[in-house]
Design a protein around this motif. Structure first.
Motif, PDB file in Angstrom:
ATOM      1  N   UNK A 352      31.493  46.549  40.734  1.00 18.09           N
ATOM      2  CA  UNK A 352      31.949  45.657  41.797  1.00 18.09           C
ATOM      3  C   UNK A 352      30.950  44.544  42.062  1.00 18.09           C
ATOM      4  N   UNK A 353      29.690  44.902  42.173  1.00 20.15           N
ATOM      5  CA  UNK A 353      28.671  43.883  42.448  1.00 20.15           C
ATOM      6  C   UNK A 353      28.487  42.924  41.277  1.00 20.15           C
ATOM      7  N   UNK A 354      28.601  43.455  40.053  1.00 21.05           N
ATOM      8  CA  UNK A 354      28.384  42.625  38.863  1.00 21.05           C
ATOM      9  C   UNK A 354      29.570  41.714  38.581  1.00 21.05           C
ATOM     10  N   UNK A 355      30.778  42.259  38.630  1.00 22.65           N
ATOM     11  CA  UNK A 355      31.952  41.514  38.195  1.00 22.65           C
ATOM     12  C   UNK A 355      32.704  40.818  39.329  1.00 22.65           C
ATOM     13  N   UNK A 356      32.691  41.414  40.506  1.00 22.34           N
ATOM     14  CA  UNK A 356      33.467  40.874  41.625  1.00 22.34           C
ATOM     15  C   UNK A 356      32.587  40.106  42.600  1.00 22.34           C
ATOM     16  N   UNK A 357      31.358  40.567  42.806  1.00 24.72           N
ATOM     17  CA  UNK A 357      30.460  39.935  43.761  1.00 24.72           C
ATOM     18  C   UNK A 357      30.271  38.441  43.586  1.00 24.72           C
ATOM     19  N   UNK A 358      30.101  37.940  42.348  1.00 24.84           N
ATOM     20  CA  UNK A 358      29.874  36.501  42.166  1.00 24.84           C
ATOM     21  C   UNK A 358      31.093  35.624  42.393  1.00 24.84           C
ATOM     22  N   UNK A 359      32.278  36.213  42.529  1.00 30.11           N
ATOM     23  CA  UNK A 359      33.469  35.387  42.740  1.00 30.11           C
ATOM     24  C   UNK A 359      33.297  34.583  44.019  1.00 30.11           C
ATOM     25  N   UNK A 403      49.928  42.449  37.402  1.00 30.17           N
ATOM     26  CA  UNK A 403      49.083  42.714  36.243  1.00 30.17           C
ATOM     27  C   UNK A 403      49.002  44.197  35.905  1.00 30.17           C
ATOM     28  N   UNK A 404      49.608  45.039  36.754  1.00 31.20           N
ATOM     29  CA  UNK A 404      49.604  46.475  36.492  1.00 31.20           C
ATOM     30  C   UNK A 404      48.547  47.244  37.254  1.00 31.20           C
ATOM     31  N   UNK A 405      48.163  46.737  38.426  1.00 39.26           N
ATOM     32  CA  UNK A 405      47.135  47.399  39.236  1.00 39.26           C
ATOM     33  C   UNK A 405      47.627  47.525  40.667  1.00 39.26           C
ATOM     34  N   UNK A 406      47.566  48.729  41.207  1.00 36.37           N
ATOM     35  CA  UNK A 406      47.995  48.977  42.584  1.00 36.37           C
ATOM     36  C   UNK A 406      46.793  48.989  43.512  1.00 36.37           C
ATOM     37  N   UNK A 440      38.542  44.920  35.665  1.00 36.56           N
ATOM     38  CA  UNK A 440      39.020  43.781  34.887  1.00 36.56           C
ATOM     39  C   UNK A 440      40.290  43.198  35.488  1.00 36.56           C
ATOM     40  N   UNK A 441      41.236  44.063  35.852  1.00 41.08           N
ATOM     41  CA  UNK A 441      42.489  43.597  36.451  1.00 41.08           C
ATOM     42  C   UNK A 441      42.261  43.037  37.851  1.00 41.08           C
ATOM     43  N   UNK A 442      41.382  43.672  38.612  1.00 42.85           N
ATOM     44  CA  UNK A 442      41.048  43.185  39.953  1.00 42.85           C
ATOM     45  C   UNK A 442      40.453  41.782  39.871  1.00 42.85           C
ATOM     46  N   UNK A 443      39.536  41.591  38.952  1.00 46.54           N
ATOM     47  CA  UNK A 443      38.908  40.279  38.775  1.00 46.54           C
ATOM     48  C   UNK A 443      39.958  39.222  38.443  1.00 46.54           C
ATOM     49  N   UNK A 444      40.872  39.553  37.533  1.00 45.29           N
ATOM     50  CA  UNK A 444      41.920  38.607  37.163  1.00 45.29           C
ATOM     51  C   UNK A 444      42.813  38.268  38.352  1.00 45.29           C
ATOM     52  N   UNK A 445      43.128  39.272  39.167  1.00 44.72           N
ATOM     53  CA  UNK A 445      43.977  39.036  40.340  1.00 44.72           C
ATOM     54  C   UNK A 445      43.278  38.139  41.354  1.00 44.72           C
ATOM     55  N   UNK A 446      41.987  38.357  41.546  1.00 45.88           N
ATOM     56  CA  UNK A 446      41.229  37.519  42.490  1.00 45.88           C
ATOM     57  C   UNK A 446      41.179  36.081  41.996  1.00 45.88           C
TER      58      UNK A 446
END
Length: 477
Positions: A352-359, A403-406, A440-446
């Motif tokens: 989360x911190x690596x992939x989502x935090x910088x958004x 994208x297939x993520x709930x 990966x899917x969360x990042x794409x959705x954001x």
């Protein structure tokens, strides 16, 4: 505008404008839709299905119970049953924090109602019937029945029912450090400020009138997987002890192993609550089941007083529900899943911190073990929230589903602070590869949801994790 399917359906669906997709099965942590599509369930509903959606052992336990035992026993009758006794014994044999008795009910809301009534009865048995006032926290959620709404600080869910809500409840601030802690304020000073506010409220009401203080150990859907800052619950416990007030901890959503220990309060440096509510992960979603755990001193007061519980439901301590929950808890214990939750939680936190935090629109990431939330803001420096009408987190949830993520977003306007968040709390059995897929899917959705806001993604990649304010990115809706 009402959707055609919702209009035809004899179910009164909770949302009228959108057609719900039909789920026809489950496979591990995934949901299987009518069209054959699989959706990774990264939130377990409201953090319920902690063992995923296909557990043959639990199915067998349910079938075996129906075949070899009794399906229903009325809790008000002079009978008990094996499943109910065994479940209580499994949870309380070691008397965690002095908790020694259990009440099993259906929903978390029922558990809250039972906890409040139990507290009131306790003070009657102690010869202090005037103690009927409860102190709760703003932007909290303890359930949707009238009794539970009385102590819930959820603004939009309370709005229609104000005339029914009790006047003997008052609210203090939550321990919401991200928005409420002052810039130059340490955790210790923040705790002092909040605990002083609580003590002042006790004194305002009158200590001899306060029955209990109720709080979520880790806040759930209203503030988004929000742990208290270190020392907060110790300070609250001390004040409750000082004025002989019952501490009621709501762990309906955050307990039963979700934060890396069986009870979330075990990480707070306190001896435990006087009354605790549990649910959701208790039966892992295979049956409706919640519960109330009470300290030995509560039972002792009732025992030497009236000698009974002034409360009950038709389906209280339902044998089949308890049998299914017992099977769930046996799997969790046998497979060391709470320890696994802690280990996998570290990996989830890192991702989360690596992939989502910088958004650029991510304001805060918070949680414990496999119980996390991401809060989105329009500007990370000022922490400016999106307008409620824009429903940013709702759009993230919708884009993730495509994208297939709930995921689960916030459930309405909860109070003073607009909190746009999504919950990421996957099942205890989630694998490393599934965590990677979720992120990966969360990042794409954001990223997809962020497109209406103008920014140069290359700057974000070059920023090495800096905030939008630090690199001078301006957003225009």
């Amino acid at each position: 505008m009402t959707d055609e399917f919702v209009d035809r359906s004899h179910i009164l669906h909770r949302t009228f404008s959108e057609r719900p997709s039909k789920i026809v099965g489950g496979d591990g942590i995934s949901l299987i839709l009518e069209n054959g599509k699989k959706v990774i369930d990264a939130c377990c509903g409201p953090s319920v299905s902690c063992l995923g959606h296909s557990q043959p052992e639990i199915f067998d336990a349910i079938a075996s119970h129906l075949k070899n035992d009794i399906a229903y026993v009325y809790s008000g009758s002079p009978y008990t049953n094996t499943a109910t006794e065994e479940l209580a014994n499994m949870l309380l044999a070691d008397k965690p924090g002095g908790l020694s008795k259990a009440i099993f009910v259906n929903s978390g809301s029922e558990a809250t109602d039972a906890a409040l009534k139990l507290a009131v009865q306790y003070w009657h048995e102690r010869g202090q019937p005037q103690r009927t006032h409860f102190i709760s926290r703003k932007q909290s959620y303890h359930g949707n029945t009238i009794g539970a709404l009385c102590v819930s600080g959820h603004a939009s869910r309370r709005e229609l029912y104000q005339d029914f809500l009790s006047s003997n409840v008052s609210f203090v601030d939550p321990c919401y450090a991200y928005r409420m802690k002052q810039e130059d304020e340490s955790d210790e000073k923040f705790v002092q400020r909040l605990s002083l506010q609580f003590e002042n409220e006790v004194l305002r009401v009158g200590p001899d009138r306060v029955a209990g203080f109720i709080a979520e150990t880790v806040s759930g859907t209203t503030l988004g997987c929000l742990p208290a800052v270190p020392g907060y619950f110790k300070a609250i416990r001390d004040i409750c002890d000082k004025y002989d007030i019952l501490l009621i901890l709501d762990e309906i959503i955050c307990g039963m192993g979700k934060t890396g220990t069986m009870h979330a309060w075990e990480q707070e440096g306190i001896r435990g609550p006087d009354i605790q509510t549990i649910g959701k992960a208790l039966g892992a979603g295979f049956v409706p089941l919640s519960g109330v755990l009470l300290h030995q001193k509560i039972f002792d007061a009732l025992s030497v007083g009236s000698g009974g519980l002034a409360h009950g439901h038709t389906f209280q301590a339902h044998p089949l529900a308890c049998a299914a929950a017992l099977a769930s808890q046996k799997i969790i214990k046998r497979d060391n899943l709470i320890e696994r939750v802690s280990q996998m939680g570290q990996k989830l936190e890192s991702l989360l911190y690596k992939e989502i935090g910088p958004r650029p629109l991510v304001g805060d990431i918070r949680g414990r073990s496999l119980f996390w939330a991401i809060e989105f803001v329009l500007d990370t420096k000022s922490k400016t929230a999106f307008s409620p009408e824009y429903n940013f987190c709702g759009k993230v949830v919708k884009n993730a589903l495509s994208l297939g993520l709930n995921l689960l977003g916030n459930l309405g306007h909860t109070g003073e602070y607009q909190v746009d968040h999504v919950l990421v709390c996957p099942p205890y059995i989630t694998t490393d590869a599934e965590l990677q897929d979720i992120i990966s899917l969360l990042k794409a959705a954001i990223l997809k949801t962020s497109q209406p806001f103008t920014y140069d993604e290359r700057l974000i990649e070059l920023s090495n994790g800096k905030t939008s304010a630090e690199i001078g990115v301006v957003y225009v809706s």
